[in-house]
Design a protein around this motif. Structure first.
Motif, PDB file in Angstrom:
ATOM      1  N   GLY A   1      -2.272   3.946  -4.826  1.00 41.49           N
ATOM      2  CA  GLY A   1      -1.550   5.062  -4.225  1.00 41.49           C
ATOM      3  C   GLY A   1      -0.100   4.772  -3.900  1.00 41.49           C
ATOM      4  N   PHE A   2       0.425   3.603  -4.299  1.00 42.86           N
ATOM      5  CA  PHE A   2       1.822   3.281  -3.994  1.00 42.86           C
ATOM      6  C   PHE A   2       2.741   4.187  -4.807  1.00 42.86           C
ATOM      7  CE2 PHE A   2       5.787   0.929  -4.300  1.00 42.86           C
ATOM      8  CZ  PHE A   2       5.957   0.491  -2.994  1.00 42.86           C
ATOM      9  N   ARG A   3       3.718   4.797  -4.155  1.00 49.80           N
ATOM     10  CA  ARG A   3       4.597   5.738  -4.851  1.00 49.80           C
ATOM     11  C   ARG A   3       5.879   5.954  -4.063  1.00 49.80           C
ATOM     12  NH1 ARG A   3       1.079  11.269  -3.911  1.00 49.80           N
ATOM     13  NH2 ARG A   3       0.562  10.923  -1.734  1.00 49.80           N
ATOM     14  N   ALA A   4       6.771   6.724  -4.656  1.00 50.16           N
ATOM     15  CA  ALA A   4       7.980   7.103  -3.941  1.00 50.16           C
ATOM     16  C   ALA A   4       7.598   7.947  -2.737  1.00 50.16           C
ATOM     17  CB  ALA A   4       8.906   7.889  -4.873  1.00 50.16           C
TER      18      ALA A   4
ATOM     19  N   THR B   1       0.820  -1.215   0.000  1.00 50.85           N
ATOM     20  CA  THR B   1       0.000   0.000   0.000  1.00 50.85           C
ATOM     21  C   THR B   1       0.851   1.261   0.000  1.00 50.85           C
ATOM     22  OG1 THR B   1      -0.151  -0.114   2.408  1.00 50.85           O
ATOM     23  CG2 THR B   1      -1.927  -1.136   1.145  1.00 50.85           C
ATOM     24  N   SER B   2       1.961   1.225   0.735  1.00 52.52           N
ATOM     25  CA  SER B   2       2.897   2.353   0.764  1.00 52.52           C
ATOM     26  C   SER B   2       4.212   1.854   1.336  1.00 52.52           C
ATOM     27  CB  SER B   2       2.350   3.498   1.618  1.00 52.52           C
ATOM     28  OG  SER B   2       2.333   3.144   2.985  1.00 52.52           O
ATOM     29  N   VAL B   3       5.279   2.606   1.112  1.00 52.98           N
ATOM     30  CA  VAL B   3       6.569   2.243   1.691  1.00 52.98           C
ATOM     31  C   VAL B   3       6.485   2.288   3.210  1.00 52.98           C
ATOM     32  CG1 VAL B   3       9.012   2.878   1.846  1.00 52.98           C
ATOM     33  CG2 VAL B   3       7.800   3.074  -0.344  1.00 52.98           C
ATOM     34  N   ARG B   4       5.781   3.263   3.726  1.00 50.00           N
ATOM     35  CA  ARG B   4       5.652   3.387   5.184  1.00 50.00           C
ATOM     36  C   ARG B   4       4.969   2.148   5.762  1.00 50.00           C
ATOM     37  NH1 ARG B   4       2.918   8.470   8.444  1.00 50.00           N
ATOM     38  NH2 ARG B   4       3.247   7.654  10.536  1.00 50.00           N
ATOM     39  N   ASP B   5       3.868   1.703   5.140  1.00 51.70           N
ATOM     40  CA  ASP B   5       3.174   0.520   5.655  1.00 51.70           C
ATOM     41  C   ASP B   5       4.067  -0.719   5.586  1.00 51.70           C
ATOM     42  OD1 ASP B   5       0.960   2.006   6.203  1.00 51.70           O
ATOM     43  OD2 ASP B   5      -0.194   1.359   4.458  1.00 51.70           O
ATOM     44  N   PHE B   6       4.871  -0.816   4.523  1.00 57.43           N
ATOM     45  CA  PHE B   6       5.771  -1.964   4.418  1.00 57.43           C
ATOM     46  C   PHE B   6       6.769  -1.963   5.572  1.00 57.43           C
ATOM     47  CE2 PHE B   6       9.727  -3.942   3.124  1.00 57.43           C
ATOM     48  CZ  PHE B   6       9.290  -5.184   2.687  1.00 57.43           C
ATOM     49  N   ILE B   7       7.305  -0.788   5.891  1.00 58.05           N
ATOM     50  CA  ILE B   7       8.269  -0.697   6.989  1.00 58.05           C
ATOM     51  C   ILE B   7       7.614  -1.073   8.310  1.00 58.05           C
ATOM     52  CG2 ILE B   7       9.638   0.957   8.321  1.00 58.05           C
ATOM     53  CD1 ILE B   7      10.327   2.323   5.654  1.00 58.05           C
ATOM     54  N   GLU B   8       6.368  -0.654   8.507  1.00 57.41           N
ATOM     55  CA  GLU B   8       5.659  -1.034   9.733  1.00 57.41           C
ATOM     56  C   GLU B   8       5.430  -2.538   9.785  1.00 57.41           C
ATOM     57  OE1 GLU B   8       4.699   0.777  12.460  1.00 57.41           O
ATOM     58  OE2 GLU B   8       6.041   2.258  11.549  1.00 57.41           O
ATOM     59  N   ASP B   9       5.060  -3.133   8.654  1.00 59.93           N
ATOM     60  CA  ASP B   9       4.844  -4.585   8.613  1.00 59.93           C
ATOM     61  C   ASP B   9       6.132  -5.344   8.912  1.00 59.93           C
ATOM     62  OD1 ASP B   9       2.187  -4.330   8.039  1.00 59.93           O
ATOM     63  OD2 ASP B   9       2.389  -4.692   5.885  1.00 59.93           O
TER      64      ASP B   9
END
Length: 897
Positions: free
Chosen positions: A137-140, A105-113
């Motif tokens: 909405g996935f983006r840099a 979903t986003s880079v931030r969510d991946f880091i949280e996961d």
């Protein structure tokens, strides 16, 4: 095993054949879906294609079957979907026996996961066979000047640069690379090391050259230059890095592919000016495909406002259509349809229309497949049993779409102050016609909004209280003609403010209550009358609108009137209307209206406001007593859920969560109880146990099932626990409420929960009101509803189609009733999908509806096989009707044998 499209096509043909050989009750696909898949086995190995099946016909399942075939052939696939649809794709994939997709979903969510899951569970594996679900909405990561950004937002290029250096350099803590990698941001560093493995040979040199142009990230230093670079040229580089990390995809599926159309202004991988929407950049820049990679675009509305949007979508699919040829056939159809609509009795115009339609269909057919609802055997059988007339000849014979006209005299009334307000707004609109944006640039916003939004119930009472007048320019500042227009507009603006003030002054003072005059806006009253006409007959209603304030007022008026009817009959009331001053004000006004309508015959048929409050209080207290009785029984099953390893077992003890679950379970039980029994009955132990079991299957498991598989370990139990917390924190509806509102701030967990409640027969909410952007896509609301009220006008006919598509789907309530009607010999009134469009006559609202209906003509011509607008068919010579119907564009795939 290296991937090939020949193997994927073979796997797909095998799946289609095996599914067709099963007994009908065990089939996952219907005849039309199998036909579409057979067509794709021929086309996808050669070109990207568009799957444009109409809303509700099962596009997701078709696409999942294609993805599955790619996986079986050893390939990789990425499915790009709106975030709210990810659960639907996972569900459809499970139905076909596919593995779970990794979600991004986003880079931030991946880091949280990454903090709670293993890397193998969540990270892409470019060398492996897998499929990914990627949010639109996935983006840099975005960076902003003025504050120190988190390391993960800006440091990825520097980590990659460090990983590309020699091993000796990386091991030396005196070097930049050594210092950075010595104490890395764990997830960012892992992403960098993974993606560097994908880069070989000369590509490593080119990547290093691009990285060297960016300032390095400094942990404790000034990163303003880096931030500025990442806002501009560096953004493209970060997108490329993320694309390398995700890997190449043999198949890219783009769901809701009509969104954010257009090209992205990038040239190769050169650093320079970049533009484009998030979705366009995601599919055209970030996600990578090999030369043999293909795209499958899904949309029910390949064109929305103009026919040329067909080409934009076909280009997004990377089809092989010739752009010049496509433009020619599209322009020809557009011109021919417009000319024939004016004079449908002229043979020459009809000849050109038929020829243009055939040319259009033949040119697009190699790249487009589209099944329509009216091709469904049930819809066809329903059409055959209808009497001749408007609906039998319509593109959708099962939809009864009617305008609900709000007239001036009968709705507003001669004595109502609203008449002066709306009349002044329309006069103001006419006075302002012809003025340019420059002429109106200095006007107060309330002035600019008034005539366009007042008929929609959007402008608040603040309009009459603002101190901002509309200034008339001094002579000579503008020409006399313009100055005269502004003077007339200013006059009507003053009249408008006076009218709004009269509306306020007409409200009687009431102790302890707030009277909001906008709750009696003519649009809201007309909608309430229509909606209650259905709900009082035990029909659920789905409402779509644009502006949030009138939607909230509509919800409140509906809930208050429902509570008053219940209090009149001395039935328990879940909604505590008597404690809210705004709702109490609405109740006092609606009490008068209900009495005038002769809708009250019990406790509230007579009496003053004090008696009304006592009745509301007594009935709410009755409900609270019932809750206390049922709540004692709710404690035991909730404790069991919290220890059940397939639900929350393994998560930490959380008394607040347990209490909230008890609240929801009690509401679920009482909702069913009050809808099916009298208040004198008791909730038996057997009935409670049955409803508790239904609550688990209908509410808990669907939500929790989106998070992981059935083997729930301790970490997964914690994630499920957190998801429930998010739902319960966001959802203030622990009590059953008659009408509910879905708005932009509503979390996806609550949307899923409300969807389940709305789909349950006989349960609250009976009215679901949704902001158009929130509810028109992704929610299946068809299991217990067949009535749609379009509260506000739209500019786009595709939006109206998406709204109706929420209830017009496979397995819908309408299908159940239609099957029953046909089985009983088509006797009595036929059931329809009922659609009502609120149109305020003589206002800007009517102008907007007229404009969208004109656009509907071209929409229908290319999508629904209706080459002429509804009013023109009566003028077509009898002998030409069959030819026109046969010539209408159709992209229906041939039925599989």
């Amino acid at each position: 095993m290296s991937f090939s499209w020949a193997r994927a096509a073979s796997a797909l043909r095998k799946r289609v054949a095996e599914d067709a050989a099963r007994p009908r009750e065990e089939q996952h696909l219907d005849d039309g879906q199998r036909a579409s898949l057979t067509w794709m086995t021929e086309r996808l190995p050669q070109s990207g294609v568009v799957l444009a099946d109409e809303v509700g016909t099962g596009k997701t399942r078709i696409a999942c079957a294609v993805v599955h075939a790619v996986l079986e052939a050893g390939g990789r696939a990425a499915v790009v979907v709106p975030h709210g649809l990810m659960h639907q794709w996972q569900h459809e994939a499970r139905m076909l026996g596919m593995p779970y997709a990794k979600t991004f979903t986003s880079v931030r969510d991946f880091i949280e996961d990454a903090k709670s899951k293993t890397w193998e569970e969540i990270a892409p594996a470019p060398g492996a066979t897998e499929w990914l679900l990627v949010s639109h909405g996935f983006r840099a990561p975005q960076v902003r000047q003025g504050r120190r950004p988190a390391e993960w937002r800006v440091a990825l290029p520097s980590y990659v640069r460090a990983e590309l250096t020699a091993q000796a350099t990386r091991d030396d803590r005196r070097t930049f690379a050594g210092r950075l990698l010595d104490d890395p941001h764990v997830t960012t560093g892992r992403i960098a090391s993974e993606l560097v493995r994908q880069v070989r040979g000369q590509d490593r040199v080119k990547l290093r050259e691009r990285l060297d142009q960016l300032p390095p990230y400094r942990r404790d230093g000034d990163n303003r230059k880096l931030i500025e670079a990442l806002k501009d040229d560096g953004r493209l580089l970060v997108e490329d890095l993320l694309g390398l990390w995700l890997g190449e995809f043999d198949l890219l599926v783009i769901d809701e592919a009509h969104k954010s159309r257009g090209e992205v202004d990038v040239e190769g991988t050169a650093m320079g000016a970049v533009s484009g929407t998030v979705l366009a950049r995601l599919v055209d820049v970030l996600l990578k495909q090999p030369e043999s990679g293909q795209r499958l675009c899904l949309t029910a509305t390949p064109m929305e406002l103009k026919l040329s949007q067909w080409l934009e979508l076909l280009e997004r699919a990377r089809s092989e259509i010739d752009r010049e040829r496509g433009n020619q056939v599209i322009e020809r159809l557009h011109d021919a349809a417009g000319r024939a609509a004016v004079a449908p009795d002229e043979d020459s115009r009809l000849d050109e229309l038929c020829a243009a339609a055939r040319d259009f269909a033949e040119t697009l057919a190699p790249y487009v497949t589209r099944r329509r609802r009216n091709e469904d055997p049930l819809v066809q059988g329903f059409r055959e049993k209808l009497p001749a007339g408007r609906l039998r000849d319509a593109p959708h014979p099962h939809r009864n779409v009617l305008p609900l006209r709000i007239g001036w005299a009968e709705t507003v009334g001669e004595r109502s102050p609203w008449l002066d307000v709306l009349f002044a707004a329309e006069c103001m609109s006419q006075s302002a016609r012809g003025l340019t944006l420059k002429d109106t640039a200095d006007w107060p916003r309330a002035v600019r909004d008034a005539y366009t939004k007042l008929s929609a119930g959007h402008v608040s009472i603040d309009l009459s209280e603002t101190e901002e007048p509309l200034h008339i320019p001094e002579p000579g500042v503008v020409d006399d003609h313009t100055r005269g227009k502004i003077a007339r507009t200013a006059y009507w603006y003053r009249r408008l403010r006076v009218g709004r003030k009269r509306v306020l002054e007409g409200l009687p003072p009431v102790n302890g209550a707030e009277l909001d005059p906008d709750a009696e806006h003519p649009r809201i009253l007309a909608a309430v009358k229509e909606i209650e006409g259905w709900t009082l007959n035990r029909e659920k209603v789905l409402v779509f609108g644009v502006f949030l304030r009138p939607l909230r007022l509509l919800r409140d008026v509906l809930n208050v009137r429902h509570a008053l009817r219940a209090a009149d009959a001395s039935r328990p009331i879940a909604h505590d209307v008597h404690t809210d001053s705004a709702l109490l004000g609405i109740a006092l006004r609606q009490l008068e209206r209900l009495r005038a309508e002769r809708a009250l015959s019990g406790r509230l048929a007579m009496g003053n406001g004090a008696e009304m409050r006592r009745a509301l209080t007594d009935c709410h207290n009755d409900y609270k007593r019932l809750r206390r009785q049922v709540r004692e029984r709710a404690k035991k099953p909730v404790v069991a859920w919290c220890t059940d390893p397939t639900l929350l077992g393994g998560a930490p003890v959380d008394r607040e969560l347990e209490g909230a679950l008890e609240d929801h379970l009690v509401s679920f039980v009482l909702d069913d109880f009050l809808a099916t029994t009298s208040e004198s009955d008791e909730v038996t132990h057997e009935r409670f146990d049955a409803l508790a079991a239904e609550f688990v299957e209908e509410r808990l498991r669907p939500l929790l099932g989106e998070l992981d598989n059935e083997d729930v370990d301790e970490e997964q139990a914690v994630l499920r626990h957190e998801a429930l917390r998010a739902l319960l924190e966001d959802d203030n509806g622990r009590q059953s409420v008659h009408a509910r509102l879905l708005e932009g701030d509503t979390r996806w967990q609550t949307r899923r929960y409300l969807q389940a409640a709305f789909n349950r027969p006989g349960a609250s909410p009976w009215v679901l009101i949704a902001q158009s952007q929130v509810g028109r896509e992704g929610l299946n609301l068809h299991e217990s509803c067949r009535v749609v009220v379009q509260f506000h006008a739209e500019w786009n006919p595709a939006v109206l189609e998406q709204q109706i598509g929420r209830v017009d789907r496979k397995g819908s309530l309408w299908e159940q009733r239609a099957q029953t009607w046909l089985a009983e010999g088509a006797q009595g009134e036929p059931p329809f999908i009922e659609v009502r469009q609120l149109i305020f006559e003589g206002t800007y609202d009517a102008f907007q509806w007229d404009r969208v209906m004109r656009r509907q003509h071209f929409f229908d011509a290319s999508l629904f096989g209706s080459l002429l607008p509804a009013g023109a068919w009566e003028r077509v010579p009898e002998g030409r009707l069959r030819e026109l119907l046969a010539a209408a564009p159709s992209f229906r795939p041939p039925r599989s044998k």
